[in-house]
Scaffold this active site. Structure first.
Site, PDB file in Angstrom:
ATOM      1  N   GLY A 190     -21.053 -11.588 -24.413  1.00  0.00           N
ATOM      2  CA  GLY A 190     -20.658 -10.815 -23.239  1.00  0.00           C
ATOM      3  C   GLY A 190     -19.571  -9.804 -23.570  1.00  0.00           C
ATOM      4  O   GLY A 190     -18.585  -9.667 -22.852  1.00  0.00           O
ATOM      5  N   ALA A 191     -19.762  -9.074 -24.680  1.00  0.00           N
ATOM      6  CA  ALA A 191     -18.704  -8.191 -25.179  1.00  0.00           C
ATOM      7  C   ALA A 191     -18.787  -6.758 -24.645  1.00  0.00           C
ATOM      8  O   ALA A 191     -17.902  -5.959 -24.926  1.00  0.00           O
ATOM      9  CB  ALA A 191     -18.735  -8.159 -26.706  1.00  0.00           C
TER      10      ALA A 191
ATOM     11  N   SER B 211     -18.545  -5.573 -21.596  1.00  0.00           N
ATOM     12  CA  SER B 211     -17.743  -5.205 -20.419  1.00  0.00           C
ATOM     13  C   SER B 211     -16.632  -6.223 -20.204  1.00  0.00           C
ATOM     14  O   SER B 211     -16.608  -7.287 -20.833  1.00  0.00           O
ATOM     15  CB  SER B 211     -18.615  -5.114 -19.159  1.00  0.00           C
ATOM     16  OG  SER B 211     -19.105  -6.401 -18.815  1.00  0.00           O
ATOM     17  N   GLY B 212     -15.724  -5.880 -19.296  1.00  0.00           N
ATOM     18  CA  GLY B 212     -14.703  -6.818 -18.847  1.00  0.00           C
ATOM     19  C   GLY B 212     -13.847  -7.406 -19.954  1.00  0.00           C
ATOM     20  O   GLY B 212     -13.432  -6.724 -20.900  1.00  0.00           O
TER      21      GLY B 212
ATOM     22  N   GLY C 260     -14.563  -9.554 -22.344  1.00  0.00           N
ATOM     23  CA  GLY C 260     -15.173  -9.563 -23.673  1.00  0.00           C
ATOM     24  C   GLY C 260     -14.956  -8.263 -24.420  1.00  0.00           C
ATOM     25  O   GLY C 260     -14.637  -8.253 -25.613  1.00  0.00           O
TER      26      GLY C 260
ATOM     27  N   SER D 185     -12.984 -21.617 -16.301  1.00  0.00           N
ATOM     28  CA  SER D 185     -12.366 -21.159 -15.056  1.00  0.00           C
ATOM     29  C   SER D 185     -11.602 -22.316 -14.435  1.00  0.00           C
ATOM     30  O   SER D 185     -11.967 -23.485 -14.621  1.00  0.00           O
ATOM     31  CB  SER D 185     -13.437 -20.678 -14.086  1.00  0.00           C
ATOM     32  OG  SER D 185     -12.873 -20.411 -12.811  1.00  0.00           O
TER      33      SER D 185
ATOM     34  N   TYR E 289     -21.231 -21.606  -9.460  1.00  0.00           N
ATOM     35  CA  TYR E 289     -20.335 -21.103 -10.507  1.00  0.00           C
ATOM     36  C   TYR E 289     -19.329 -22.191 -10.914  1.00  0.00           C
ATOM     37  O   TYR E 289     -19.148 -22.467 -12.099  1.00  0.00           O
ATOM     38  CB  TYR E 289     -19.595 -19.865  -9.998  1.00  0.00           C
ATOM     39  CG  TYR E 289     -18.538 -19.345 -10.939  1.00  0.00           C
ATOM     40  CD1 TYR E 289     -18.886 -18.523 -12.011  1.00  0.00           C
ATOM     41  CD2 TYR E 289     -17.191 -19.664 -10.760  1.00  0.00           C
ATOM     42  CE1 TYR E 289     -17.923 -18.051 -12.885  1.00  0.00           C
ATOM     43  CE2 TYR E 289     -16.221 -19.195 -11.632  1.00  0.00           C
ATOM     44  CZ  TYR E 289     -16.588 -18.385 -12.685  1.00  0.00           C
ATOM     45  OH  TYR E 289     -15.618 -17.923 -13.554  1.00  0.00           O
TER      46      TYR E 289
END
Length: 263
Positions: free
Chosen positions: A8-9, A11-12, A14, A138, A161
């Site tokens: 998950g690199a 965006s955000g 990552g 989380s 989630y």
């Protein structure tokens, strides 16, 4: 130079971590779901240091497995695996979604995919010891209902989630025991609350923190020896949901996980 795989690199959090690591002299293996975005990210990273891209849709367990095989074949030395890719609770009131394999989407991407990828890469990580696995979790955690692990009844995106992140924490503690003494450390963390990411904004939430606020905890676990089997709130040792430490709960999770992965 350490070799670090980040899922998950593109965006955000990552993306931010990828740039921090490449600037620090690490070889960054950047995973993305979209080939074009991954290619553009790698081009940007290469202006700062060394990087290589890998493409896989982690909503498919076969692709998660293939990602592990491709990374292992290309890099027989892997120092750090950062399981960062994830799916949030979705827009308020949105319905239950399923993965390519028919699993509840949040459980599939946030939990089952990291399990499959980690299992695929564990021989490489053990051969590269000392090595580290960093699971981006989380503080939002809710125990699974083992009679309905995929939340087929009474679905809520937030609940889905939180259950996936509970499972990831519990799995982290089980895996840490399994690999103890091999030189592979495994930790899980809550990077920061409601970071300014697409995931948070999609949920209709006004961000509280930037991705820069969430990066120090991940970077510390990726680059420093902070023990194994721990849960961190940012850079501080903390406690996950108490049920995530319960041996019977973790054993039941293992059984359910194996059954879901066999489907």
């Amino acid at each position: 130079m350490s070799t670090v795989l980040i899922t998950g690199a593109t965006s955000g959090l990552g993306r931010y971590i990828a740039f921090e690591l490449v600037r620090s002299g690490h070889l960054v293996l950047a995973h993305g779901r979209d080939a074009g975005r991954t290619e553009r990210l790698v081009e940007e990273l290469r202006t700062e240091g060394e990087a290589q891209g890998f493409v896989a849709d982690l909503a498919s367990l076969a692709e998660a497995r293939r990602l592990g095989e491709e990374v292992g074949a290309a890099h027989p030395r892997l120092d750090v695996l950062i399981n960062n890719a994830g799916v949030g609770g979705g827009p308020r009131g949105s319905g239950r979604e399923v993965s390519a394999d028919g699993h509840e989407l949040r459980l599939a991407v946030n939990y089952l995919a990291p399990v499959v990828l980690t299992r695929a890469l564990l021989p490489v990580l053990r051969a590269s010891a000392p090595a580290r696995i960093v699971n981006v979790g989380s503080a939002g955690q809710e125990p699974l209902d083992f009679d309905d692990p995929e939340l087929a009844h009474g679905y809520s995106g937030v609940s889905a989630y939180c259950r996936s992140k509970f499972a990831l924490a519990a799995y982290t503690f089980t895996l840490a025991e399994e690999v103890r003494g091999t030189g592979v450390s495994v930790n899980v963390l809550h990077p920061a609350t409601y970071m300014d990411t697409a995931m948070v904004r999609e949920g209709g939430i006004t961000p509280w923190n930037s991705v820069a606020d969430g990066a120090p905890g991940v970077l510390a676990l990726a680059t420093r020896d902070l023990g194994t089997g721990g849960y961190f709130d940012g850079t501080r040792p903390s406690r996950a949901h108490e049920r995530a430490y319960d041996r019977e709960t973790r054993q039941r999770l293992e059984v359910v996980t194996d059954r879901l992965l066999a489907l």
